[in-house]
Write a protein that holds these residues in place. Structure first.
Motif, short mmCIF file in Angstrom:
data_model
loop_
_atom_site.label_atom_id
_atom_site.label_comp_id
_atom_site.label_asym_id
_atom_site.label_seq_id
_atom_site.Cartn_x
_atom_site.Cartn_y
_atom_site.Cartn_z
N TRP A 46 49.11 34.53 37.38
CA TRP A 46 48.00 35.09 37.73
C TRP A 46 47.18 35.22 38.83
CZ3 TRP A 46 43.39 31.56 39.21
CH2 TRP A 46 42.20 32.39 38.75
N ALA A 47 46.52 36.04 38.65
CA ALA A 47 46.25 35.97 39.66
C ALA A 47 44.34 35.90 39.29
CB ALA A 47 46.12 37.84 39.77
N ASP A 48 44.05 36.10 41.18
CA ASP A 48 42.22 35.87 41.41
C ASP A 48 41.88 37.20 41.80
OD1 ASP A 48 40.14 35.02 42.37
OD2 ASP A 48 40.76 34.28 44.40
N VAL A 49 41.41 37.40 40.27
CA VAL A 49 41.16 38.72 39.92
C VAL A 49 39.44 38.69 39.69
CG1 VAL A 49 42.95 40.43 40.35
CG2 VAL A 49 42.28 39.58 38.12
N ASP A 50 38.55 39.33 39.44
CA ASP A 50 37.33 39.51 38.88
C ASP A 50 37.06 38.15 39.38
OD1 ASP A 50 34.98 39.94 37.46
OD2 ASP A 50 36.05 39.50 35.28
N HIS A 51 36.99 37.54 40.38
CA HIS A 51 35.85 36.26 40.21
C HIS A 51 36.55 34.73 39.39
CE1 HIS A 51 33.21 38.84 42.03
NE2 HIS A 51 32.85 39.62 41.22
N ALA A 52 38.35 34.94 39.01
CA ALA A 52 38.13 33.94 38.61
C ALA A 52 38.64 33.21 39.24
CB ALA A 52 39.04 34.41 38.11
N ARG A 53 38.90 33.02 40.68
CA ARG A 53 38.97 31.80 41.11
C ARG A 53 38.04 30.69 41.14
NH1 ARG A 53 43.60 28.95 42.48
NH2 ARG A 53 44.73 31.01 42.23
N THR A 54 36.86 31.60 41.61
CA THR A 54 35.62 30.36 42.03
C THR A 54 35.67 30.02 40.65
OG1 THR A 54 34.49 32.12 43.42
CG2 THR A 54 32.97 31.16 42.33
N GLN A 55 35.80 30.46 39.76
CA GLN A 55 35.09 29.89 38.17
C GLN A 55 36.07 29.10 37.57
OE1 GLN A 55 32.59 30.87 36.80
NE2 GLN A 55 31.45 32.19 38.89
N LEU A 56 37.16 29.00 38.08
CA LEU A 56 38.99 27.75 38.08
C LEU A 56 37.61 27.05 38.62
CD1 LEU A 56 40.79 27.47 36.61
CD2 LEU A 56 42.03 28.32 38.44
N ASP A 57 37.47 26.63 40.29
CA ASP A 57 37.33 25.75 40.46
C ASP A 57 35.61 25.01 40.43
OD1 ASP A 57 39.40 26.60 42.26
OD2 ASP A 57 38.25 27.08 43.68
N HIS A 58 35.23 26.06 39.25
CA HIS A 58 33.96 25.10 39.08
C HIS A 58 34.01 24.16 38.40
CE1 HIS A 58 30.08 24.96 37.35
NE2 HIS A 58 30.41 25.64 36.24
N PHE A 59 35.19 25.02 36.90
CA PHE A 59 35.59 24.34 36.15
C PHE A 59 36.58 23.28 36.52
CE2 PHE A 59 39.12 23.01 32.74
CZ PHE A 59 38.41 22.76 31.30
N ARG A 60 37.29 23.26 37.15
CA ARG A 60 37.92 22.10 38.58
C ARG A 60 37.06 20.73 38.09
NH1 ARG A 60 41.82 25.08 41.56
NH2 ARG A 60 44.29 25.19 39.81
N ARG A 61 36.13 21.13 38.77
CA ARG A 61 34.46 20.45 39.32
C ARG A 61 34.64 19.16 38.27
NH1 ARG A 61 34.05 24.34 43.24
NH2 ARG A 61 31.94 25.41 41.99
N SER A 62 34.34 20.16 36.83
CA SER A 62 33.88 19.54 35.91
C SER A 62 34.67 18.75 35.62
CB SER A 62 33.44 20.65 34.81
OG SER A 62 34.12 21.16 34.06
N LEU A 63 35.67 18.46 35.31
CA LEU A 63 36.70 18.14 34.81
C LEU A 63 36.76 16.11 35.32
CD1 LEU A 63 40.36 19.78 34.79
CD2 LEU A 63 38.82 18.98 32.90
N VAL A 64 36.08 15.59 36.56
CA VAL A 64 35.60 14.30 36.71
C VAL A 64 34.31 13.87 35.89
CG1 VAL A 64 35.47 14.80 39.36
CG2 VAL A 64 33.43 15.29 38.34
N ARG A 65 34.32 14.23 34.54
CA ARG A 65 33.23 14.67 33.53
C ARG A 65 34.17 14.33 32.05
NH1 ARG A 65 29.55 17.87 35.66
NH2 ARG A 65 29.48 19.33 34.05
#
Length: 365
Positions: A46-65
């Motif tokens: 998995w490569a951090d291209v195309d802002h994917a890491r930022t979006q993945l981090d955003h999704f991870r934060r949503s996991l608290v809910r």
């Protein structure tokens, strides 16, 4: 080099692909979404291209809910909309999000719930994944009906419902309240939610990628997806849009909802070519930090090449590494490897490797 990618660090092993020859792993392919929840070897590619890491981090934060999705008093599941231009890794990001959620569920099983005063956490739900149109998430064949005409929204949604229900029926053959064909989406969704609650389960459903021929149809389709996001259901919907379209508008069209998480990918940037060059399994001999000189060369390659999307990038790197690995052990792709095909887009036909001819016979042989 043996292993999941058969020597080419940019090849992807297709999950569940059966070997053609006994004892030999199936060969890797040059273009396939990464599915780490199904094949653990994919996580290292998995490569951090195309802002994917930022979006993945955003999704991870949503996991608290996440536990809200399981709570009938909340009364809703979650719809994750992944938008961006064609070929930018939306499907791979969806599969990575599923992987992250499954890992989150495993972690929950190891810790007590904060509201139980240290008592063991209630049984963590099982999970099921429904992908009606396969790992590639391609709903292209759903665009037309039997007469070759554009299929309507109702027909497309009926196919999606049938695919999700069919996948659950494989796991629960004794499902008593199974939805009938052509039932309203809300009714089907409620029956699915009831089944999952009885079985203490959670469903991840990947909605097929549909190429809409009108923004209004896309908006109506996303609204139906929101109707499917009921308790114990997490849906992932992939939406492509043009480079000039505002990604936020895709979600604004269906209105604000706490059930929606929006992940937006965009165009490639200069460093993405360099980042992608390092995407390889962690056990591959070529897995190492690129020297500064190689990094600068790949940045230069991006400026001259300007790849259209991640799909093109993977194909070119795979084809180039396939050439190089026959005469160079590390299979690194550098600017020197790409330079003969620059400027302009590399021609994949020019990147094919042909074995060297046999040596000329020596006198006396």
């Amino acid at each position: 080099m043996t292993g999941p990618t058969g020597g080419n660090p940019y090849g992807v092993r297709v999950p569940d692909n059966k070997p053609r020859l006994p004892g030999l792993p199936p060969p890797p392919v040059d273009d396939h979404p990464l599915v780490p929840w199904e094949d653990g070897s994919h996580i290292g590619q998995w490569a951090d291209v195309d802002h994917a890491r930022t979006q993945l981090d955003h999704f991870r934060r949503s996991l608290v809910r996440l536990e809200d999705v399981l709570n009938p008093r909340v009364g809703r599941g979650r719809l994750v909309i992944v938008s961006g231009p064609v070929g930018m890794g939306k499907t791979t990001l969806i599969h990575r999000c599923i992987h992250e959620t499954i890992e989150h569920l495993k972690a929950l099983s190891r810790y007590p719930h904060p509201e139980t005063d240290g008592a063991p956490r209630p049984t963590v739900p099982r999970h099921f994944v429904a992908i009606p149109k396969g790992y590639d998430n391609d709903g292209g064949q759903m665009h037309t009906n039997d007469n070759g005409e554009r299929a309507g929204l109702e027909a497309i949604n009926a196919q999606i419902s049938a695919g999700i229900v069919g996948e659950l029926a494989k796991h629960f053959p004794d499902w008593q309240n199974q939805p009938a064909d052509n039932e309203p989406i809300r009714t089907t969704s409620e029956k699915i939610s009831q089944l999952l609650a009885m079985q203490n389960s959670l469903l991840f459903a990947v909605i097929p990628h549909i190429e809409w021929y009108g923004a209004g149809l896309r908006t109506n389709f996303l609204r139906t997806c929101l109707n499917r996001a009921v308790t114990r259901v997490v849906l992932f919907a992939e939406v492509s849009h043009g480079d000039g379209e505002d990604a936020a508008r895709v979600v604004e069209e269906i209105g604000a909802s706490q059930a929606i998480t929006h992940l937006a990918l965009g165009p490639l940037e200069e460093e993405d070519t360099m980042k992608f060059s390092q995407s390889r399994p962690s056990d591959h001999p070529a897995h190492a930090v690129l020297p500064d000189l190689a990094r600068e060369g790949l940045l230069r390659a991006h400026r001259e090449w300007r790849p259209r999307d991640v799909r093109e990038m993977r194909k070119v790197f795979y084809a180039t590494a396939e050439c190089r690995r026959h005469d160079r052990a590390d299979a690194f792709v550098t600017y020197e490897d790409l330079r003969p095909h620059l400027p302009g887009r590399p021609n994949l036909d020019d990147l094919r490797w042909d074995p060297p001819p046999p040596p000329d016979p020596q006198p006396g042989e």
